[in-house]
Motif scaffolding. Structure first.
Motif, PDB file in Angstrom:
ATOM      1  N   ARG A   1      26.227 -72.908  36.474  1.00 25.36           N
ATOM      2  CA  ARG A   1      25.096 -73.511  36.087  1.00 25.36           C
ATOM      3  C   ARG A   1      24.824 -74.720  36.415  1.00 25.36           C
ATOM      4  NH1 ARG A   1      26.870 -70.827  31.746  1.00 25.36           N
ATOM      5  NH2 ARG A   1      27.624 -72.471  29.959  1.00 25.36           N
ATOM      6  N   LYS A   2      26.745 -75.769  36.750  1.00 21.40           N
ATOM      7  CA  LYS A   2      26.395 -77.527  36.897  1.00 21.40           C
ATOM      8  C   LYS A   2      26.618 -78.139  38.043  1.00 21.40           C
ATOM      9  CE  LYS A   2      29.566 -76.758  32.646  1.00 21.40           C
ATOM     10  NZ  LYS A   2      28.833 -77.031  31.103  1.00 21.40           N
ATOM     11  N   THR A   3      26.741 -79.665  38.165  1.00 22.33           N
ATOM     12  CA  THR A   3      27.044 -80.004  39.339  1.00 22.33           C
ATOM     13  C   THR A   3      28.137 -80.446  39.581  1.00 22.33           C
ATOM     14  OG1 THR A   3      24.380 -81.009  38.316  1.00 22.33           O
ATOM     15  CG2 THR A   3      25.910 -81.887  40.198  1.00 22.33           C
TER      16      THR A   3
ATOM     17  N   ASP B   1      30.309 -78.329  27.651  1.00 23.07           N
ATOM     18  CA  ASP B   1      29.678 -78.007  28.569  1.00 23.07           C
ATOM     19  C   ASP B   1      28.884 -79.617  29.210  1.00 23.07           C
ATOM     20  OD1 ASP B   1      28.487 -76.179  29.837  1.00 23.07           O
ATOM     21  OD2 ASP B   1      26.819 -75.871  28.330  1.00 23.07           O
TER      22      ASP B   1
ATOM     23  N   SER C   1      30.256 -87.232  28.245  1.00 27.48           N
ATOM     24  CA  SER C   1      29.285 -86.431  28.755  1.00 27.48           C
ATOM     25  C   SER C   1      29.596 -86.260  30.325  1.00 27.48           C
ATOM     26  CB  SER C   1      27.843 -87.023  28.566  1.00 27.48           C
ATOM     27  OG  SER C   1      27.756 -88.463  29.962  1.00 27.48           O
TER      28      SER C   1
ATOM     29  N   PRO D   1      27.186 -81.067  31.924  1.00 29.18           N
ATOM     30  CA  PRO D   1      26.093 -81.082  33.144  1.00 29.18           C
ATOM     31  C   PRO D   1      26.806 -81.067  34.440  1.00 29.18           C
ATOM     32  CG  PRO D   1      24.669 -82.360  31.851  1.00 29.18           C
ATOM     33  CD  PRO D   1      26.528 -82.340  31.276  1.00 29.18           C
ATOM     34  N   VAL D   2      27.459 -82.265  34.434  1.00 28.28           N
ATOM     35  CA  VAL D   2      28.270 -82.569  35.338  1.00 28.28           C
ATOM     36  C   VAL D   2      29.801 -82.296  35.034  1.00 28.28           C
ATOM     37  CG1 VAL D   2      28.647 -84.099  37.460  1.00 28.28           C
ATOM     38  CG2 VAL D   2      26.245 -84.244  35.605  1.00 28.28           C
TER      39      VAL D   2
ATOM     40  N   LYS E   1      20.792 -80.619  41.939  1.00 30.06           N
ATOM     41  CA  LYS E   1      21.383 -79.850  40.225  1.00 30.06           C
ATOM     42  C   LYS E   1      22.304 -78.813  40.711  1.00 30.06           C
ATOM     43  CE  LYS E   1      19.756 -78.829  35.444  1.00 30.06           C
ATOM     44  NZ  LYS E   1      18.352 -78.824  34.951  1.00 30.06           N
ATOM     45  N   GLY E   2      22.955 -78.413  39.586  1.00 28.47           N
ATOM     46  CA  GLY E   2      23.702 -77.316  40.460  1.00 28.47           C
ATOM     47  C   GLY E   2      24.345 -76.847  41.540  1.00 28.47           C
TER      48      GLY E   2
ATOM     49  N   MET F   1      21.234 -84.005  40.645  1.00 28.90           N
ATOM     50  CA  MET F   1      21.216 -84.841  39.325  1.00 28.90           C
ATOM     51  C   MET F   1      21.647 -86.051  39.338  1.00 28.90           C
ATOM     52  SD  MET F   1      22.061 -84.169  36.480  1.00 28.90           S
ATOM     53  CE  MET F   1      21.760 -82.152  36.001  1.00 28.90           C
TER      54      MET F   1
ATOM     55  N   ASP G   1      21.092 -87.677  36.208  1.00 29.63           N
ATOM     56  CA  ASP G   1      20.440 -87.555  35.599  1.00 29.63           C
ATOM     57  C   ASP G   1      18.983 -88.686  35.616  1.00 29.63           C
ATOM     58  OD1 ASP G   1      18.914 -85.284  35.137  1.00 29.63           O
ATOM     59  OD2 ASP G   1      19.301 -85.193  32.363  1.00 29.63           O
TER      60      ASP G   1
END
Length: 321
Positions: free
Chosen positions: A185-187, A152, A76, A154-155, A26-27, A1, A61
């Motif tokens: 579920r996040k990095t 929400d 983001s 992702p990072v 990721k994660g 990620m 990503d």
């Protein structure tokens, strides 16, 4: 990620970040650990372009962060600031809604997401119209986390997020952090100078000194296979406690006696830490505790001495450099 390659940042004659490279899956949660001035916060701020690097590349990503405008990049990526960074003249709801408003969410969506996060972070719904100075330090930190999570992304980047809290509040929020499904579920990249915090919350740790990563690896790798004397000395003072908190009962399972006297008491999962097992003896004095291997359903009943003997056997078998 996240992929960082040959990252350099200088301020005058000082190399704040000196040619570092690392990747975060990721994660995964990675802690940037080190003393003040080692370059960890500068590294973090380059990931969302609050500080521009002199050279090197950062990909999130698969996309180079320089390929989009800084303000779009930051929307983001969640960001939790040191001392929470809340606007004192905004209500809790207004603080949480900053990014959704920039993203032009409708009012109903913002309200629903805000209520969801307040509930998950154990904040009463009526706090929406409260101002940050009216909240405790722990409550303010929860609002800061809600603001970072609301879109929400992702990072998630976290800069000494719990540093201003007292020890009791910090321990409570650490426990909540570990259980919060929003974070699983996040990095996450977490900056901290607190060794215990890094070992508790991170999957891997990057120990930094003088703008460089001295060693990156799991807690077990840093403890039992330190790269050099700097790593040894950095962990030396808390080494025993870190070992007891890092080693899981699963790790020492093969050294636990299988024929111990079973007692009628609650069972401790083998996924728990050795520290938790020792605490069980401390707070509930008894001759034995039951430990269950949740994969095989086997239960082993052990005494305090047998638990410590298994720990000693495990340490003797761990390969050391």
């Amino acid at each position: 990620m996240i992929k960082v390659s040959n990252l350099i940042k200088t301020f005058g004659q000082t190399h704040a970040v000196n040619n570092i490279s690392f990747e975060v899956a990721k994660g995964e949660t990675l802690a940037l650990l080190g003393t003040s001035g080692c370059g960890k916060t500068t590294t973090l701020k380059m990931l969302n372009r609050l500080i521009e690097p002199d050279s090197g590349t950062i990909e999130v990503d698969g996309q180079n962060i320089l390929s989009q405008a800084p303000e779009l990049l930051r929307r983001s990526i969640g960001y939790v600031l040191q001392n929470n960074g809340l606007f004192p003249h905004y209500t809790v709801a207004e603080n949480i809604a900053i990014v959704p408003n920039l993203l032009k969410w409708d009012k109903a969506k913002i309200e629903a997401r805000t209520n969801e996060l307040l509930e998950k972070l154990h904040l009463p719904k009526e706090y929406q119209n409260t101002y940050p100075p009216e909240l405790s330090g722990g409550q303010q930190q929860r609002v800061g986390l809600a603001r970072a999570l609301v879109a929400d992304a992702p990072v998630l980047l976290m800069d000494e997020p719990f540093g201003a809290l007292d020890n009791v509040t910090r321990s409570k929020i650490h426990a909540e952090f570990k259980l919060l499904d929003e974070l699983k579920r996040k990095t996450i990249i977490l900056v901290t100078h607190d060794v215990q915090e890094a070992f508790l919350l991170a999957d891997r740790i990057a120990l930094m000194d003088k703008g460089q990563i001295v060693q990156i690896g799991t807690a077990t790798e840093l403890l039992f296979n330190p790269a050099n004397d700097f790593v040894k000395d950095f962990l030396k003072e808390q080494h025993l406690q870190l070992e007891l908190k890092t080693i899981k009962l699963n790790d020492i399972w093969q050294y636990l006696p299988a024929d111990g006297r079973r007692i009628n008491t609650s069972q401790l999962a083998a996924t728990a830490g050795l520290w938790e097992a020792l605490d069980t003896f401390k707070f509930y004095p008894r001759e034995n505790i039951n430990i269950i291997n949740q994969q095989t359903r086997e239960v082993r009943s052990v005494t305090f001495d047998q638990l410590m003997s298994a720990y000693s056997c495990f340490k003797n078998q761990v390969p050391h450099e």
